[in-house]
Design a protein around this motif. Structure first.
Motif, PDB file in Angstrom:
ATOM      1  N   SER A   1      12.643  -2.741 -14.222  1.00 22.89           N
ATOM      2  CA  SER A   1      11.630  -2.917 -15.256  1.00 22.89           C
ATOM      3  C   SER A   1      10.231  -3.202 -14.729  1.00 22.89           C
ATOM      4  N   ARG A   2      10.095  -3.474 -13.421  1.00 26.40           N
ATOM      5  CA  ARG A   2       8.780  -3.787 -12.873  1.00 26.40           C
ATOM      6  C   ARG A   2       8.616  -3.164 -11.484  1.00 26.40           C
ATOM      7  N   LEU A   3       7.401  -2.682 -11.217  1.00 24.20           N
ATOM      8  CA  LEU A   3       6.974  -2.284  -9.878  1.00 24.20           C
ATOM      9  C   LEU A   3       5.781  -3.151  -9.531  1.00 24.20           C
ATOM     10  N   SER A   4       5.873  -3.902  -8.429  1.00 22.21           N
ATOM     11  CA  SER A   4       4.802  -4.802  -8.028  1.00 22.21           C
ATOM     12  C   SER A   4       4.179  -4.303  -6.734  1.00 22.21           C
ATOM     13  N   VAL A   5       2.848  -4.227  -6.725  1.00 26.14           N
ATOM     14  CA  VAL A   5       2.104  -3.660  -5.604  1.00 26.14           C
ATOM     15  C   VAL A   5       1.022  -4.640  -5.173  1.00 26.14           C
ATOM     16  N   LEU A   6       0.977  -4.923  -3.876  1.00 29.40           N
ATOM     17  CA  LEU A   6      -0.165  -5.640  -3.297  1.00 29.40           C
ATOM     18  C   LEU A   6      -1.133  -4.598  -2.758  1.00 29.40           C
ATOM     19  N   GLU A   7      -2.410  -4.742  -3.081  1.00 22.95           N
ATOM     20  CA  GLU A   7      -3.403  -3.767  -2.651  1.00 22.95           C
ATOM     21  C   GLU A   7      -4.730  -4.451  -2.355  1.00 22.95           C
ATOM     22  N   SER A   8      -5.467  -3.823  -1.472  1.00 22.98           N
ATOM     23  CA  SER A   8      -6.808  -4.293  -1.133  1.00 22.98           C
ATOM     24  C   SER A   8      -7.796  -3.276  -1.689  1.00 22.98           C
ATOM     25  N   CYS A   9      -8.620  -3.712  -2.647  1.00 21.99           N
ATOM     26  CA  CYS A   9      -9.499  -2.788  -3.365  1.00 21.99           C
ATOM     27  C   CYS A   9     -10.960  -3.111  -3.111  1.00 21.99           C
ATOM     28  N   PRO A  10     -11.812  -2.096  -3.058  1.00 21.41           N
ATOM     29  CA  PRO A  10     -13.245  -2.320  -2.860  1.00 21.41           C
ATOM     30  C   PRO A  10     -13.803  -3.254  -3.931  1.00 21.41           C
ATOM     31  N   GLY A  11     -14.590  -4.243  -3.482  1.00 16.95           N
ATOM     32  CA  GLY A  11     -15.211  -5.159  -4.421  1.00 16.95           C
ATOM     33  C   GLY A  11     -14.409  -6.403  -4.723  1.00 16.95           C
ATOM     34  N   ASP A  12     -13.102  -6.398  -4.401  1.00 18.81           N
ATOM     35  CA  ASP A  12     -12.282  -7.586  -4.637  1.00 18.81           C
ATOM     36  C   ASP A  12     -12.431  -8.563  -3.481  1.00 18.81           C
ATOM     37  N   PRO A  13     -12.521  -9.866  -3.746  1.00 21.25           N
ATOM     38  CA  PRO A  13     -12.679 -10.840  -2.664  1.00 21.25           C
ATOM     39  C   PRO A  13     -11.397 -11.081  -1.887  1.00 21.25           C
ATOM     40  N   ALA A  14     -10.249 -10.695  -2.427  1.00 24.34           N
ATOM     41  CA  ALA A  14      -8.958 -10.893  -1.763  1.00 24.34           C
ATOM     42  C   ALA A  14      -8.002  -9.818  -2.254  1.00 24.34           C
ATOM     43  N   ILE A  15      -6.773  -9.889  -1.783  1.00 22.39           N
ATOM     44  CA  ILE A  15      -5.800  -8.887  -2.204  1.00 22.39           C
ATOM     45  C   ILE A  15      -5.493  -9.024  -3.683  1.00 22.39           C
ATOM     46  N   ARG A  16      -5.023  -7.932  -4.245  1.00 22.01           N
ATOM     47  CA  ARG A  16      -4.723  -7.860  -5.678  1.00 22.01           C
ATOM     48  C   ARG A  16      -3.229  -7.579  -5.867  1.00 22.01           C
ATOM     49  N   LEU A  17      -2.613  -8.275  -6.801  1.00 22.81           N
ATOM     50  CA  LEU A  17      -1.240  -7.994  -7.209  1.00 22.81           C
ATOM     51  C   LEU A  17      -1.279  -7.248  -8.533  1.00 22.81           C
ATOM     52  N   SER A  18      -0.746  -6.035  -8.540  1.00 20.84           N
ATOM     53  CA  SER A  18      -0.676  -5.241  -9.759  1.00 20.84           C
ATOM     54  C   SER A  18       0.791  -5.059 -10.139  1.00 20.84           C
ATOM     55  N   ILE A  19       1.104  -5.345 -11.396  1.00 16.42           N
ATOM     56  CA  ILE A  19       2.475  -5.263 -11.890  1.00 16.42           C
ATOM     57  C   ILE A  19       2.534  -4.131 -12.907  1.00 16.42           C
ATOM     58  N   LEU A  20       3.397  -3.151 -12.619  1.00 16.14           N
ATOM     59  CA  LEU A  20       3.397  -1.886 -13.345  1.00 16.14           C
ATOM     60  C   LEU A  20       4.757  -1.588 -13.958  1.00 16.14           C
ATOM     61  N   ASN A  21       4.736  -0.681 -14.907  1.00 14.28           N
ATOM     62  CA  ASN A  21       5.956  -0.089 -15.441  1.00 14.28           C
ATOM     63  C   ASN A  21       6.396   1.010 -14.461  1.00 14.28           C
ATOM     64  N   PRO A  22       7.618   0.946 -13.889  1.00 20.12           N
ATOM     65  CA  PRO A  22       8.023   1.994 -12.941  1.00 20.12           C
ATOM     66  C   PRO A  22       8.276   3.343 -13.597  1.00 20.12           C
ATOM     67  N   ALA A  23       8.381   3.367 -14.914  1.00 20.51           N
ATOM     68  CA  ALA A  23       8.624   4.632 -15.612  1.00 20.51           C
ATOM     69  C   ALA A  23       7.835   4.660 -16.916  1.00 20.51           C
ATOM     70  N   PRO A  24       6.499   4.779 -16.831  1.00 19.10           N
ATOM     71  CA  PRO A  24       5.683   4.827 -18.053  1.00 19.10           C
ATOM     72  C   PRO A  24       5.912   6.133 -18.816  1.00 19.10           C
ATOM     73  N   LYS A  25       5.319   6.216 -19.983  1.00 20.44           N
ATOM     74  CA  LYS A  25       5.495   7.404 -20.824  1.00 20.44           C
ATOM     75  C   LYS A  25       5.029   8.661 -20.114  1.00 20.44           C
ATOM     76  N   GLU A  26       3.882   8.578 -19.426  1.00 24.18           N
ATOM     77  CA  GLU A  26       3.355   9.692 -18.641  1.00 24.18           C
ATOM     78  C   GLU A  26       3.343   9.273 -17.177  1.00 24.18           C
ATOM     79  N   ASN A  27       3.998  10.054 -16.314  1.00 21.58           N
ATOM     80  CA  ASN A  27       4.097   9.636 -14.907  1.00 21.58           C
ATOM     81  C   ASN A  27       2.757   9.655 -14.190  1.00 21.58           C
ATOM     82  N   THR A  28       1.779  10.360 -14.751  1.00 18.89           N
ATOM     83  CA  THR A  28       0.449  10.415 -14.126  1.00 18.89           C
ATOM     84  C   THR A  28      -0.494   9.334 -14.660  1.00 18.89           C
TER      85      THR A  28
END
Length: 411
Positions: A211-238
């Motif tokens: 039910s969850r996909l969790s990703v740690l990422e380093s993004c431009p403009g962020d002061p530290a790493i970001r945790l993004s929690i996603l649906n692994p199978a959303p309505k549209e895969n794109t």
């Protein structure tokens, strides 16, 4: 009465030209397609599933070993031990190591992972590690296949429902028929422009549940790493569906942080020590809100490894194994001086330690016994990679560096 149709010399030449064109086109497709340079040898008879071991062996000696440089952990597909070495995926008898089937391409493997009683092999092409073939574990027969844009290299992981192919700029999630359920990160030719929530991010770590996909990422403009929690199978895969995305603190140096595991809607993240906080395992709910925090060792290895084993996750920190309960990631017990995350066999937990395998009671974490094992551990220690394990029937498989080693009872 209609006159019979007459074929002129021009008609015959045209027909011959079309036939030649069809043959040439078929040859070009074969020479440039995936079928060219592919060799598949299947098992004579399907291999039945392995019967679970009834007891832990009293002794363990090496039964066989094989090169397997693309499998960081032992790969089990049905009743077969699978190795991935060079350009070849091989299904082996768990008792003897004898080859039962193989699949070979004219290019080096990116990786192999076991999922859904199959072996999923990933090969590169001009777009990265995106040529994917699913092989039935019991026979080696090809099943689903897919091809897509990918990074090179990629890390493969599975949670029992989904398989994730993870690179430093892009990841994909696939279901059991290899249909893509999600693409995230870099998209070279977006079907839906602007569908990705961010761009230019470096993906650092990821794990999933059904039910969850969790990703740690380093993004431009962020002061530290970001945790993004996603649906692994959303309505549209794109079009990723985010349940939450949060920047973790203000420290910029978080290279050793990683997603340890996802269970249900909860995510456990290891955060290294900073000037303001000690190292910790931090638990986030399904929307990215912190729900718990537990002390963690300060000297966690960059090659830390986590395996799900029954009711807990086994986290190898580089020198010890910490059992994290799957319900809430509470630390349950610790095994010191471990060489890898271990595996379960016959209701016990087996952990590789120096010169032995420690047999652990899964309820209390108490060491019950040690089974001597002869192995050359120095290169493993020098390389910093864990010994990873899997049980296949009454065979204990150990991934030691680039080799898969099978251990069985003596005699």
């Amino acid at each position: 009465m209609l006159a019979p149709e007459r074929r002129t010399r021009a008609d015959v030449l045209a027909a011959c030209g079309i036939a030649v064109l069809v043959v040439v086109s078929a040859a070009v497709i074969w020479l440039t397609g995936d079928a060219h340079g592919t060799e598949s040898a299947v098992a004579d008879t399907p291999v039945p599933p392995a019967e679970p071991a009834l007891a832990v062996p009293d002794t363990l000696v090496e039964a066989w070993r094989a090169n397997s440089d693309t499998t960081p952990t032992p790969v089990v597909a049905g009743g077969v031990a699978v190795t991935g070495n060079g350009d070849t995926v091989t299904g082996r008898d768990a008792v003897t190591g004898q080859e039962l089937w193989h699949y070979r391409r004219d290019r080096a493997l990116c990786g192999v992972v076991g999922a859904w009683n199959t072996a999923v092999a990933v090969y590169p092409d001009g777009r990265g590690c995106g040529q994917v073939t699913q092989l039935d574990g019991s026979t080696g027969i090809r099943q689903a296949q897919r091809s897509s844009d990918a990074d090179d290299p990629v890390t493969l992981s599975q949670d029992g429902t989904y398989l994730t192919s993870f690179g430093d700029a892009r990841l994909e999630v696939w279901r059991s028929d290899l249909v893509r359920t999600l693409e995230y990160g870099r998209v070279d030719a977006p079907v839906n422009p602007g569908a990705q929530p961010r761009s230019g991010c470096t993906l650092l770590s990821a794990a999933s549940s059904s039910s969850r996909l969790s990703v740690l990422e380093s993004c431009p403009g962020d002061p530290a790493i970001r945790l993004s929690i996603l649906n692994p199978a959303p309505k549209e895969n794109t079009a990723p569906q985010e349940y939450g995305s949060v920047v973790l603190g203000t420290e910029g140096d978080t290279a050793d942080a990683r997603v340890l595991a996802v269970s249900g809607e909860r995510t456990a993240v290891y955060l290294p020590a900073t000037a303001d906080a000690a190292a910790a395992v931090v638990v986030y709910d399904g929307t990215g809100v912190e729900s718990a925090r537990f002390p963690a060792p300060a000297d966690v290895s960059p090659t830390t490894a986590v395996e799900r084993t029954g009711s807990f996750f086994s986290w190898w920190t580089g020198s010890q194994v910490i059992a994290l309960r799957t319900t809430d990631f509470t630390p349950a017990w610790t095994v010191q001086d471990a060489l890898g995350p271990g595996t379960q066999m016959a209701g016990r937990f087996l952990v590789p330690v120096t010169g032995a395998v420690a047999v652990i009671d899964t309820t209390t974490g108490t060491e019950v016994e040690r089974i001597p094992v002869s192995r050359n551990e120095e290169p493993i220690r020098m390389g910093g990679r864990p010994i990873t394990s899997a049980a296949l029937g009454d065979t204990l498989l150990e991934q030691r560096g680039d080799e898969l080693v099978a251990l069985r009872a003596d005699g």
